[in-house]
Motif scaffolding. Structure first.
Motif, PDB file in Angstrom:
ATOM      1  N   PRO A 268      21.450   9.218  -7.146  1.00 49.60           N
ATOM      2  CA  PRO A 268      22.848   9.339  -6.707  1.00 49.60           C
ATOM      3  C   PRO A 268      23.017   9.120  -5.208  1.00 49.60           C
ATOM      4  N   LEU A 269      22.018   9.537  -4.419  1.00 50.14           N
ATOM      5  CA  LEU A 269      22.094   9.306  -2.982  1.00 50.14           C
ATOM      6  C   LEU A 269      22.093   7.809  -2.662  1.00 50.14           C
ATOM      7  N   ARG A 270      21.220   7.056  -3.337  1.00 53.31           N
ATOM      8  CA  ARG A 270      21.176   5.615  -3.098  1.00 53.31           C
ATOM      9  C   ARG A 270      22.493   4.945  -3.495  1.00 53.31           C
ATOM     10  N   GLU A 271      23.052   5.359  -4.594  1.00 56.37           N
ATOM     11  CA  GLU A 271      24.341   4.791  -5.009  1.00 56.37           C
ATOM     12  C   GLU A 271      25.439   5.109  -3.998  1.00 56.37           C
ATOM     13  N   GLU A 272      25.429   6.347  -3.491  1.00 53.19           N
ATOM     14  CA  GLU A 272      26.450   6.729  -2.523  1.00 53.19           C
ATOM     15  C   GLU A 272      26.262   5.989  -1.202  1.00 53.19           C
ATOM     16  N   VAL A 273      25.014   5.793  -0.774  1.00 57.16           N
ATOM     17  CA  VAL A 273      24.753   5.024   0.450  1.00 57.16           C
ATOM     18  C   VAL A 273      25.258   3.596   0.292  1.00 57.16           C
ATOM     19  N   GLU A 274      25.001   2.999  -0.851  1.00 55.48           N
ATOM     20  CA  GLU A 274      25.471   1.632  -1.087  1.00 55.48           C
ATOM     21  C   GLU A 274      26.993   1.559  -1.032  1.00 55.48           C
ATOM     22  N   ARG A 275      27.659   2.544  -1.623  1.00 54.82           N
ATOM     23  CA  ARG A 275      29.120   2.550  -1.608  1.00 54.82           C
ATOM     24  C   ARG A 275      29.657   2.720  -0.185  1.00 54.82           C
ATOM     25  N   ILE A 276      29.058   3.666   0.562  1.00 54.22           N
ATOM     26  CA  ILE A 276      29.538   3.939   1.921  1.00 54.22           C
ATOM     27  C   ILE A 276      29.325   2.745   2.829  1.00 54.22           C
ATOM     28  N   VAL A 277      28.121   2.160   2.782  1.00 58.89           N
ATOM     29  CA  VAL A 277      27.797   1.060   3.696  1.00 58.89           C
ATOM     30  C   VAL A 277      28.656  -0.166   3.395  1.00 58.89           C
ATOM     31  N   LYS A 278      28.770  -0.515   2.124  1.00 58.68           N
ATOM     32  CA  LYS A 278      29.536  -1.713   1.782  1.00 58.68           C
ATOM     33  C   LYS A 278      31.023  -1.550   2.068  1.00 58.68           C
ATOM     34  N   ALA A 279      31.510  -0.309   2.064  1.00 58.65           N
ATOM     35  CA  ALA A 279      32.920  -0.072   2.366  1.00 58.65           C
ATOM     36  C   ALA A 279      33.184   0.034   3.864  1.00 58.65           C
ATOM     37  N   ALA A 280      32.128   0.159   4.668  1.00 53.20           N
ATOM     38  CA  ALA A 280      32.303   0.343   6.113  1.00 53.20           C
ATOM     39  C   ALA A 280      32.563  -1.005   6.789  1.00 53.20           C
ATOM     40  N   PRO A 281      33.623  -1.133   7.578  1.00 53.42           N
ATOM     41  CA  PRO A 281      33.882  -2.404   8.271  1.00 53.42           C
ATOM     42  C   PRO A 281      32.868  -2.703   9.367  1.00 53.42           C
ATOM     43  N   GLU A 282      32.110  -1.700   9.800  1.00 48.68           N
ATOM     44  CA  GLU A 282      31.126  -1.921  10.876  1.00 48.68           C
ATOM     45  C   GLU A 282      29.866  -2.622  10.366  1.00 48.68           C
ATOM     46  N   TRP A 283      29.597  -2.575   9.060  1.00 51.07           N
ATOM     47  CA  TRP A 283      28.376  -3.183   8.516  1.00 51.07           C
ATOM     48  C   TRP A 283      28.484  -4.695   8.570  1.00 51.07           C
ATOM     49  N   ASP A 284      27.416  -5.361   9.020  1.00 46.58           N
ATOM     50  CA  ASP A 284      27.441  -6.814   9.153  1.00 46.58           C
ATOM     51  C   ASP A 284      26.912  -7.541   7.931  1.00 46.58           C
ATOM     52  N   GLY A 285      26.569  -6.800   6.864  1.00 43.77           N
ATOM     53  CA  GLY A 285      26.142  -7.419   5.613  1.00 43.77           C
ATOM     54  C   GLY A 285      24.704  -7.857   5.568  1.00 43.77           C
ATOM     55  N   ARG A 303      15.856   8.968   5.084  1.00 44.51           N
ATOM     56  CA  ARG A 303      16.276   8.053   6.142  1.00 44.51           C
ATOM     57  C   ARG A 303      17.071   6.901   5.540  1.00 44.51           C
ATOM     58  N   VAL A 304      18.197   6.603   6.184  1.00 47.48           N
ATOM     59  CA  VAL A 304      19.028   5.462   5.800  1.00 47.48           C
ATOM     60  C   VAL A 304      19.013   4.467   6.953  1.00 47.48           C
ATOM     61  N   LEU A 305      18.678   3.210   6.658  1.00 44.28           N
ATOM     62  CA  LEU A 305      18.732   2.128   7.630  1.00 44.28           C
ATOM     63  C   LEU A 305      19.917   1.227   7.311  1.00 44.28           C
ATOM     64  N   CYS A 306      20.657   0.808   8.335  1.00 40.51           N
ATOM     65  CA  CYS A 306      21.791  -0.085   8.142  1.00 40.51           C
ATOM     66  C   CYS A 306      21.984  -0.907   9.409  1.00 40.51           C
ATOM     67  N   THR A 307      22.497  -2.100   9.274  1.00 41.95           N
ATOM     68  CA  THR A 307      22.614  -3.032  10.395  1.00 41.95           C
ATOM     69  C   THR A 307      24.070  -3.220  10.800  1.00 41.95           C
ATOM     70  N   ALA A 308      24.250  -3.576  12.087  1.00 36.15           N
ATOM     71  CA  ALA A 308      25.583  -3.854  12.630  1.00 36.15           C
ATOM     72  C   ALA A 308      25.462  -4.949  13.681  1.00 36.15           C
ATOM     73  N   ALA A 309      26.591  -5.555  13.998  1.00 39.36           N
ATOM     74  CA  ALA A 309      26.589  -6.706  14.910  1.00 39.36           C
ATOM     75  C   ALA A 309      26.360  -6.302  16.361  1.00 39.36           C
ATOM     76  N   THR A 310      26.795  -5.100  16.762  1.00 39.74           N
ATOM     77  CA  THR A 310      26.645  -4.648  18.144  1.00 39.74           C
ATOM     78  C   THR A 310      26.196  -3.191  18.150  1.00 39.74           C
ATOM     79  N   SER A 311      25.789  -2.733  19.323  1.00 34.53           N
ATOM     80  CA  SER A 311      25.334  -1.351  19.444  1.00 34.53           C
ATOM     81  C   SER A 311      26.478  -0.363  19.209  1.00 34.53           C
ATOM     82  N   GLY A 312      27.678  -0.701  19.689  1.00 34.98           N
ATOM     83  CA  GLY A 312      28.817   0.184  19.474  1.00 34.98           C
ATOM     84  C   GLY A 312      29.156   0.313  17.997  1.00 34.98           C
TER      85      GLY A 312
END
Length: 361
Positions: A268-285, A303-312
């Protein structure tokens, strides 16, 4: 009265000066129009020509006047002082012209590489090199202009000769005093060419996170995230280690750590992380995942790893993921939040006895 004016020793020289100045201004006008037209295909040169207009309007008449004074008779009264004054003004105006030329050329180069775009790595590289090199060149021009003006005075040349003659201890003292100046000058050239930092780079210096706001000839201004300013000498970035988060790219990989009880199911944690990250406009895909990276005697570290276009954006995305996971566990699995368990000996004994009890008939 007219005969006295015509017979004055300065009459011919003044007439020549009155003719030379308008001719010089006319030449400036025509030359400026021609240069502006032929330099339009080259934005940097065109910007330099436009920036030099005011200084050139002063330099050309001074050159014309200098030619007039040089052609005047040497026995003319005060001609030596007039030549000297004109020479000083010409050196000062020429120095101003050189500074304006450097500044205009730098402005033209920067106009071709705007830094207010999304992918501005190349623009920031050009911005840093241009500003540092332009300021260094302008400093050299100003020092050279001042030295040339001083050398026109015989007294200054004598002082310089006497200083050179007794340059033993004075040279050592001057060298020690000038060491920071030359160190910063060399460091500025290294920063402009090697570019360990650039304008608008995200850096971590002295434990502070911020952006490079300004690079001068002697120091660097770091704008801290809370709008404080950290001032550091140029030599700091050559001699000491620091973090540059935008050296080659602004993209970052952010990490979020959550501690949970061992009873917490991971699916369930992995499913929730996927939902949160994909819904976040800050994620660069680009990437995200969830892993258990540590286990203590009381909790497991997720630990959750996720990528973004800038540091902010990476910071905002990490906050979004962290808040979302905490809210999810509080809402769906509150019993698996980290907690301290304290059990008495009697309860532990009862638990050991429970499997031995027989069911009642």
């Amino acid at each position: 009265m007219i005969k006295e004016i015509l017979a004055h020793p300065w009459f011919g020289t003044w007439v020549a000066a009155l003719i030379a100045v308008p001719l010089a201004l006319l030449a400036h006008r025509i030359g400026g129009l021609v240069l502006r037209r032929i330099t339009r295909p080259a934005p940097a040169i065109h910007s330099m020509v436009l920036n030099c207009n005011a200084a050139a309007r002063l330099v050309l008449p001074l050159i014309a006047l200098l030619l007039v004074w040089q052609a005047a008779p040497d026995d003319l009264r005060f001609i030596g002082n007039v030549r000297h004054l004109n020479g000083l003004l010409l050196i000062g105006a020429s120095t101003w012209l050189a500074v304006k030329a450097i500044s205009g050329f730098a402005d033209g180069v920067l106009a071709k590489h705007p830094s207010d775009v999304a992918d501005n790595l190349q623009a920031r590289r050009v911005l840093t090199q241009t500003r540092v090199l332009a300021r260094t060149a302008m400093t050299v021009v100003l020092v050279a202009g001042g030295a040339m003006m001083l050398m026109t005075f015989p007294g200054a040349r004598q002082v310089g000769a006497s200083l050179l003659a007794s340059a033993g201890v004075i040279g050592i003292v001057a060298g020690l005093a000038a060491k920071p100046v030359f160190s910063n000058l060399i460091a500025g050239l290294q920063i402009a060419l090697a570019q360990p930092i650039r304008i608008d780079d995200v850096v971590v210096v002295e434990g502070e996170w911020g952006r490079v706001e300004e690079i001068t000839g002697t120091f660097v201004v770091i704008k801290i995230w809370d709008e404080r300013r950290l001032i550091l000498p140029l030599t700091y970035f050559i001699e000491k280690p620091f973090q540059n988060w935008t050296r080659h790219s602004a993209q970052l990989l952010g990490a979020v750590f959550i501690y949970a009880d061992y009873g917490m199911p991971l699916a369930p944690l992995r499913e929730e992380v996927e939902r949160i990250v994909k819904a976040a406009p800050e994620w660069d895909g680009r990437f995200f995942n969830l892993r258990v990276t540590d286990a203590t005697e009381r909790t497991m570290q997720v630990r959750v790893l996720c990528t973004a276009a800038t540091s902010g954006l990476a910071f905002d995305l990490r906050c979004t993921v962290r808040e979302g996971l905490i809210d999810f566990m509080q809402r769906e699995y509150p019993q698996f939040l980290p907690k301290m368990r304290i059990e008495s000996e009697s309860s532990m004994h009862e638990k050991r006895q429970e499997p031995q009890q027989q069911p009642m008939l």
